[in-house]
Design a protein around this motif. Structure first.
Motif, mmCIF file in Angstrom:
data_model
loop_
_atom_site.group_PDB
_atom_site.id
_atom_site.type_symbol
_atom_site.label_atom_id
_atom_site.label_comp_id
_atom_site.label_asym_id
_atom_site.label_seq_id
_atom_site.Cartn_x
_atom_site.Cartn_y
_atom_site.Cartn_z
ATOM 1 N N ALA A 61 0.812 -1.119 -0.019
ATOM 2 C CA ALA A 61 -0.031 -0.139 0.054
ATOM 3 C C ALA A 61 0.646 1.309 -0.003
ATOM 4 O O ALA A 61 2.001 1.205 -0.081
ATOM 5 C CB ALA A 61 -0.928 -0.230 1.212
ATOM 6 N N THR A 62 0.329 2.200 -0.105
ATOM 7 C CA THR A 62 1.112 3.871 -0.034
ATOM 8 C C THR A 62 0.633 4.311 1.373
ATOM 9 O O THR A 62 -0.426 4.563 1.764
ATOM 10 C CB THR A 62 0.715 4.508 -1.016
ATOM 11 O OG1 THR A 62 0.671 4.094 -2.393
ATOM 12 C CG2 THR A 62 1.442 6.163 -0.973
ATOM 13 N N SER A 63 1.933 4.655 2.161
ATOM 14 C CA SER A 63 1.750 5.268 3.367
ATOM 15 C C SER A 63 1.091 6.532 3.364
ATOM 16 O O SER A 63 1.562 7.405 2.417
ATOM 17 C CB SER A 63 2.973 5.357 4.234
ATOM 18 O OG SER A 63 2.946 6.006 5.293
ATOM 19 N N HIS A 64 0.067 6.813 4.224
ATOM 20 C CA HIS A 64 -0.507 8.284 4.142
ATOM 21 C C HIS A 64 0.357 9.132 4.723
ATOM 22 O O HIS A 64 -0.044 10.347 4.801
ATOM 23 C CB HIS A 64 -1.927 8.081 4.569
ATOM 24 C CG HIS A 64 -1.941 7.943 6.146
ATOM 25 N ND1 HIS A 64 -1.771 6.871 6.809
ATOM 26 C CD2 HIS A 64 -2.289 8.856 7.199
ATOM 27 C CE1 HIS A 64 -1.656 7.016 8.111
ATOM 28 N NE2 HIS A 64 -2.044 8.085 8.584
ATOM 29 N N ALA A 77 -6.199 2.017 6.595
ATOM 30 C CA ALA A 77 -7.149 2.074 5.226
ATOM 31 C C ALA A 77 -7.542 3.596 5.098
ATOM 32 O O ALA A 77 -8.193 4.086 6.213
ATOM 33 C CB ALA A 77 -8.178 1.228 5.315
ATOM 34 N N ARG A 78 -7.545 4.162 4.117
ATOM 35 C CA ARG A 78 -7.893 5.230 3.809
ATOM 36 C C ARG A 78 -9.209 5.476 2.815
ATOM 37 O O ARG A 78 -9.587 6.603 2.422
ATOM 38 C CB ARG A 78 -6.724 6.412 3.214
ATOM 39 C CG ARG A 78 -5.462 6.270 4.118
ATOM 40 C CD ARG A 78 -5.587 7.075 5.446
ATOM 41 N NE ARG A 78 -5.591 8.422 5.130
ATOM 42 C CZ ARG A 78 -5.629 9.528 5.957
ATOM 43 N NH1 ARG A 78 -5.902 8.889 7.272
ATOM 44 N NH2 ARG A 78 -5.680 10.670 5.952
ATOM 45 N N SER A 115 -7.990 5.562 14.264
ATOM 46 C CA SER A 115 -9.243 6.224 14.150
ATOM 47 C C SER A 115 -9.516 6.692 15.636
ATOM 48 O O SER A 115 -9.963 7.944 15.836
ATOM 49 C CB SER A 115 -10.422 5.089 13.867
ATOM 50 O OG SER A 115 -11.552 5.350 14.501
ATOM 51 N N THR A 116 -9.348 5.951 16.576
ATOM 52 C CA THR A 116 -9.955 6.344 18.065
ATOM 53 C C THR A 116 -8.673 7.492 18.656
ATOM 54 O O THR A 116 -9.169 8.368 19.281
ATOM 55 C CB THR A 116 -9.548 5.105 18.927
ATOM 56 O OG1 THR A 116 -10.405 3.939 18.416
ATOM 57 C CG2 THR A 116 -10.366 5.198 20.372
ATOM 58 N N THR A 117 -7.502 7.325 18.285
ATOM 59 C CA THR A 117 -6.487 8.468 19.108
ATOM 60 C C THR A 117 -6.911 9.769 18.135
ATOM 61 O O THR A 117 -6.739 10.818 18.775
ATOM 62 C CB THR A 117 -5.048 7.939 18.603
ATOM 63 O OG1 THR A 117 -4.635 7.741 17.289
ATOM 64 C CG2 THR A 117 -4.561 6.860 19.516
ATOM 65 N N GLY A 360 -13.778 12.897 9.314
ATOM 66 C CA GLY A 360 -12.837 13.856 9.368
ATOM 67 C C GLY A 360 -11.316 13.077 9.703
ATOM 68 O O GLY A 360 -10.379 13.859 9.689
ATOM 69 N N SER A 361 -11.392 12.039 10.197
ATOM 70 C CA SER A 361 -10.302 11.283 10.555
ATOM 71 C C SER A 361 -9.425 10.561 9.460
ATOM 72 O O SER A 361 -8.083 10.653 9.619
ATOM 73 C CB SER A 361 -10.549 9.937 11.447
ATOM 74 O OG SER A 361 -11.171 9.125 10.728
ATOM 75 N N GLY A 362 -10.362 10.427 8.110
ATOM 76 C CA GLY A 362 -9.605 9.988 7.144
ATOM 77 C C GLY A 362 -9.195 8.441 7.150
ATOM 78 O O GLY A 362 -8.718 7.717 6.297
ATOM 79 N N VAL A 363 -9.729 7.943 8.383
ATOM 80 C CA VAL A 363 -9.538 6.405 8.440
ATOM 81 C C VAL A 363 -10.869 5.659 8.102
ATOM 82 O O VAL A 363 -12.114 6.058 8.719
ATOM 83 C CB VAL A 363 -9.205 6.171 9.874
ATOM 84 C CG1 VAL A 363 -8.899 4.353 10.180
ATOM 85 C CG2 VAL A 363 -8.062 6.737 10.546
ATOM 86 N N PHE A 364 -10.688 4.619 7.209
ATOM 87 C CA PHE A 364 -12.022 3.866 6.787
ATOM 88 C C PHE A 364 -12.024 2.488 7.697
ATOM 89 O O PHE A 364 -10.835 1.901 7.886
ATOM 90 C CB PHE A 364 -11.926 3.496 5.154
ATOM 91 C CG PHE A 364 -12.543 4.654 4.511
ATOM 92 C CD1 PHE A 364 -11.833 6.086 4.316
ATOM 93 C CD2 PHE A 364 -13.584 4.553 3.761
ATOM 94 C CE1 PHE A 364 -12.683 7.071 3.834
ATOM 95 C CE2 PHE A 364 -14.118 5.456 2.880
ATOM 96 C CZ PHE A 364 -13.660 6.903 3.073
#
Lengths: 483, 108
Positions: A61-64, A77-78, A115-117, A360-364
């Motif tokens: 994958a590609t690191s965000h 996952a984004r 996501s949670t942090t 808003g987190s960008g996490v899927f």
């Protein structure tokens, strides 16, 4: 170096010396003990998959964080495609090693942490997400093998963590220092930490106000002093230790599924590795988000990969005795496919219906209902699959002598006569041993409890289902007026 | 002993054996604190256990002085240190300025 080769991983692991106990012995060399070696070789094979251009789409994958290519086991996952490739990775790794991808729990744990942090930092003004991202960037840059530890020993289930006679049954905070925290306690049924560089530790469940000392999430280096691993030991461990040729075994290179009990005896964790400390309100979210990722992957893809192997072995067993065209045999094989592919469909649906969480987190994260459906379906389906494998494989699956006995000058000719059928005896016995690995091994119970026992998924079904909406639809169709 | 972390969140540790520099290691910020805690509180090195190797340790600011038991050559000490640092997930590096120092000596 963002992607390690299998060889580079093995080079680092040769020097790693976690404190590991198995079957009455302390292991000083992970590659020198046949059981721990099987776990390390499975991890090595997972690294190897990322080197193969044919699997790049799934494994890389590609690191965000950096834009660099990273192993998908360390990816957040984004988007939907990431979720889909994540579940495809679980399928591929299971098909390849026939045991755990020991980086899998770590992957789902880091997605929950991302996501949670983020949410905690937004709401509480903490710096956990910033810390977590630095840890993740380091893990990605060095392509670390990261495992996950979630399940506390739990003690008496009627009691809350702080009411236990021995609170070490839950990992807890002992001391807060300027430079970090000291933790102790026990995590159980942990997969693959012994052959990983680090482990992500999450709370085992929801916690209430007053239980702050149990609210912990952190990353720990697996060989730090104070941390010990007591490995599972069973008939398969003993068989692997006793045999003089691993080719005799059901899964020669990668073994059954190796877990350990992790004992934290006053282990120091620097603040830079602490991602939750005392915020009880977020423990439930952290665990639920982990579970929704893991149920999609573990239930709807990993076990489907196992099922593919079992179905393949079962068809060979049928062909070797000449029954492959008999209708009830074909029907049973179709049933095995039905259970397996239904679960995979649920995993794909969970990925496709995934969404950003929180906004808003960008996490899927995957869809909760479909992820739980994948897991609940395979928990029951897997028993059916191994039942049919045992049925078609026949009694030989559990009554076969050793393969090596075929070479014995006295009994070998007898065995060849006894077990030769539409295929020679050695082929039949090899497949029988392979099916024994699945049908009489650890995977039935492992599948039942892995990613949480089915009662957990049933609970989530009741929580996630809008029963009132369903009643309303039925009433409308019946022409029944709303009261 | 709060660690300074740079933008990447890593820290560089300079290792020396018997007073001679022998290389730098990079770890996530906090790695030096982990390493120091192993030596000071657990009296051992990561990847080793008390029965294998009890260390004498002294920490002055960001400088950790270690004395290892048994008369060992610099090469042997280096091998032990390299293993210990790898076990705490720190790797050899050539770039960056060291902000923590680990000085190792063999027992006289």
């Amino acid at each position: 170096m963002a992607l390690k080769t299998a060889k580079q991983y093995l080079d680092t692991i040769k020097k790693m010396k976690p404190r590991v106990y198995i079957g009455g012995k302390w292991v000083t060399n992970l590659l020198g003990h046949p059981v721990t070696k099987s776990m390390v070789m499975a991890n090595s094979a997972i690294y190897g998959l990322a080197e193969d251009p044919a699997h790049k789409e799934v494994m890389v994958a590609t690191s965000h964080l950096t834009g660099e290519p990273v192993n998908r086991n360390l990816n957040v996952a984004r988007n939907i495609h990431d979720l889909d490739m994540r579940q495809e990775m679980a399928l591929l790794t299971s098909q390849t090693v026939g045991t755990c991808n020991y980086r899998c729990v770590g992957c789902d744990a880091l997605n929950s942490l991302a996501s949670t942090t983020w949410e905690m930092d937004q709401t509480l003004g903490t710096k956990y997400n910033e810390r977590f991202n630095k840890w993740l960037a380091y893990a990605q840059a060095n392509d670390l093998a990261v495992s996950g530890a979630i399940t506390d020993a739990k003690g008496d289930r009627k009691k809350r963590p702080s009411q236990q006679d021995d609170i070490d049954t839950f990992v807890h905070l002992v001391e807060k220092r300027d430079d970090g925290i000291v933790v102790r306690g026990i995590k159980v049924s942990q997969s693959g930490a012994i052959g990983s560089h680090e482990t992500l530790v999450l709370p085992g469940g929801s916690l209430k106000e007053g239980e702050e000392k149990f609210a912990l999430a952190f990353a720990v280096q697996n060989s730090v002093p104070g941390l010990s691993y007591i490995c599972q030991y069973n008939a398969y461990s003993a068989e692997r230790e006793a045999c003089d040729n691993e080719d005799e075994l059901g899964n020669p290179l990668y073994g059954q599924r190796e877990t350990s009990t992790m004992y934290f005896d006053n282990v120091f964790i620097p603040w830079e590795r602490v991602f939750l400390c005392g915020e009880t309100k977020y423990c439930g979210k952290m665990v639920t988000r982990f579970a929704k990722a893991h149920r999609m992957n573990c239930g709807g893809a990993c076990k489907v990969g196992f099922a593919d192997l079992i179905i393949g072995g079962t068809m060979m067993a049928a062909e070797y005795i000449g029954v492959e065209k008999i209708p009830h045999i074909q029907e049973k094989i179709v049933d095995m496919i039905r259970y397996s592919e239904t679960s995979h469909a649920c995993a794909i649906a969970a990925a496709m219906r995934g969404r950003e969480e929180p906004k808003g987190s960008g996490v899927f994260l995957p869809d909760d209902l479909f992820g739980n459906a994948a897991k609940l379906n395979i928990a029951h389906g897997f028993w059916e699959i191994i039942k049919n494998a045992g049925d078609i494989g026949g009694g030989l699956v559990v009554t076969a002598p050793r393969l090596k006995d075929l070479e014995d000058p006295e009994v070998g000719p007898v065995l060849k006569k006894a077990f030769g059928a539409a295929a020679p005896a050695d082929k039949r016995m090899k497949v029988a041993k392979f099916l024994q690995h699945w049908t009489a091994g650890l995977h039935g119970v492992g599948t039942w409890h892995g990613a949480g026992a089915p009662q957990g998924q049933r609970f989530m079904f009741t929580l996630l289902t809008d029963f009132e909406a369903k009643k309303k639809m039925a009433k409308k169709l019946m022409g029944m007026k709303e009261e | 002993m709060a660690s300074k972390s740079n933008d990447r969140g890593v820290e560089i540790m300079a290792a020396s054996i018997d007073g001679k520099a022998c290389g730098n290691y990079e770890g996530l910020a906090g790695t030096f604190a982990s390493f120091a805690d192993s030596c000071l509180r657990h009296k051992t090195l990561p990847g080793f256990y008390r029965t294998d190797l009890t260390v004498e340790a002294e920490l002055k600011g960001r400088r950790l002085h270690l004395v290892l038991p048994g008369k060992r050559t610099p090469a042997e000490l280096m091998e032990i240190l390299d293993t210990a640092l790898l076990n705490i997930v720190a790797f050899p590096c050539t770039e960056g300025k060291a902000e923590c120092f680990i000085e190792v000596k063999s027992e006289k």
